[in-house]
Design an enzyme around this catalytic site. Structure first.
Site, PDB file in Angstrom:
ATOM      1  N   GLU A   1       0.818  -1.005  -0.254  1.00  0.00           N
ATOM      2  CA  GLU A   1      -0.013  -0.059   0.002  1.00  0.00           C
ATOM      3  C   GLU A   1       0.896   1.095  -0.100  1.00  0.00           C
ATOM      4  OE1 GLU A   1      -3.048  -0.002  -0.850  1.00  0.00           O
ATOM      5  OE2 GLU A   1      -3.468  -1.944  -0.268  1.00  0.00           O
TER       6      GLU A   1
ATOM      7  N   TYR B   1      -6.644   6.718   3.090  1.00  0.00           N
ATOM      8  CA  TYR B   1      -6.754   5.527   2.414  1.00  0.00           C
ATOM      9  C   TYR B   1      -5.818   4.091   2.849  1.00  0.00           C
ATOM     10  CZ  TYR B   1      -5.692   1.958  -1.045  1.00  0.00           C
ATOM     11  OH  TYR B   1      -5.291   0.915  -1.693  1.00  0.00           O
TER      12      TYR B   1
ATOM     13  N   ASP C   1     -10.315   4.787  -2.954  1.00  0.00           N
ATOM     14  CA  ASP C   1      -8.993   5.542  -3.459  1.00  0.00           C
ATOM     15  C   ASP C   1      -9.319   5.999  -4.718  1.00  0.00           C
ATOM     16  OD1 ASP C   1      -9.552   3.432  -5.253  1.00  0.00           O
ATOM     17  OD2 ASP C   1      -7.501   3.063  -5.957  1.00  0.00           O
TER      18      ASP C   1
END
Length: 289
Positions: free
Chosen positions: A32, A115, A133
């Site tokens: 991520e 996020y 996102d």
DNA sequence: AATTCGGGGTT
DNA sequence: AACCCAGAATT
């Protein structure tokens, strides 16, 4: 519509390594970080190298931050490498080397924002939260709101996504992932492939005849060529490939090489790297932290 | 709310 | 050459 999304995702999702159920929360977190503003294809090899070298937060934490920057290579935004190292230290120190599953604890870590915190909680731990996102925001804008594109990020985005989630955790995680995947491979920004879209029947934008009603977009990104960012990038490239320290003069030359001739740009770029902690100067030489 | 931060692929 | 990208921190 969510049922169609889940079925499509089960059938058509890309086989990405961080989606393997065996992937550790730490490896998911690393993915991520790397995927922030960076495309999947560029992340794949860097992610593999990273998690092999540092399979746990503490493995990274005891290494030099500069090594993280080196392995980060040219993924861009090298501060992310520094922040990921910092997050690893925080996880090792405060959480017993275990990535937390709690949103607020994740948000407290360096480099983790709205996020990434939710993405880790949902994709690494199966918690039930909305994950939003840039892909999801575009899918919601089109399918739900009948707009050609998303507006500025807003708290309402989370509510929009939450409204689509089924009650069960696995289903909610699947819808979150499916919305992102759909935006990435079908409902793309430039040329959406509506012929392949599993939710085309429900899409408000399509139903309205694809009106050109995109809200005002964020101000155009400044050109990269000739920018301070490019000058910073040149210095970083030099530091990455240098074993130890390099003379400050060499670093400033690297910044100027191929630049636009702004006599103050090299110094500006150099100083900003120092301010970010990406460059450490000592006794007339520069090195990674 | 607006800026800054990389670098590469796509159109 | 402009656009776009699994955003976050800073001001």
């Amino acid at each position: 519509m969510t049922r169609a999304l889940i079925e499509w995702y089960a059938r058509a999702a890309r086989d990405l390594p961080w989606r393997d159920p065996e992937t550790t929360p730490w490896a998911v977190l690393v993915s991520e970080f790397m995927l922030q503003q960076t495309q999947v294809d560029r992340v794949l090899p860097r992610w593999a190298a990273w998690v092999e070298r540092w399979p746990t937060p503490s493995a990274l934490a005891i290494d030099e931050p500069g090594e993280a920057v080196r392995v980060w290579d040219r993924l861009g935004y090298p501060r992310r490498a520094l922040w990921l190292h910092r997050a690893a230290v925080e996880i090792a120190d405060r959480h017993g080397d275990r990535v937390p599953a709690d949103i607020d604890e994740l948000l407290a870590l360096t480099g983790i924002g709205p996020y990434t915190a939710r993405a880790v909680a949902v994709f690494a731990f199966g918690e039930r939260h909305p994950v939003v996102d840039t892909n999801t925001r575009r899918v919601l804008a089109r399918a739900v709101h009948g707009r050609a594109a998303a507006g500025m990020p807003a708290a309402a985005d989370l509510d929009d996504m939450a409204a689509l989630l089924p009650e069960d955790r696995a289903g909610a995680a699947a819808v979150n992932a499916a919305a992102m995947e759909l935006g990435a491979v079908v409902c793309t920004a430039r040329a959406p492939r509506c012929g392949e879209c599993p939710i085309a029947r429900w899409c408000e934008w399509r139903g309205a005849g694809y009106p050109d009603n995109a809200p005002a977009k964020r101000p155009r990104q400044a050109r990269f060529a000739g920018s301070d960012r490019q000058a910073r990038g040149r210095i970083m490239a030099l530091l990455r490939r240098s074993e130890g320290a390099v003379a400050v003069e060499r670093a400033l030359e690297a910044a100027a090489d191929g630049g636009v001739g702004d006599p103050e740009q090299p110094r500006r770029a150099y100083d900003s790297l120092v301010a970010d902690g990406l460059l450490v100067e000592r006794e007339g030489s520069a090195r990674l932290p």
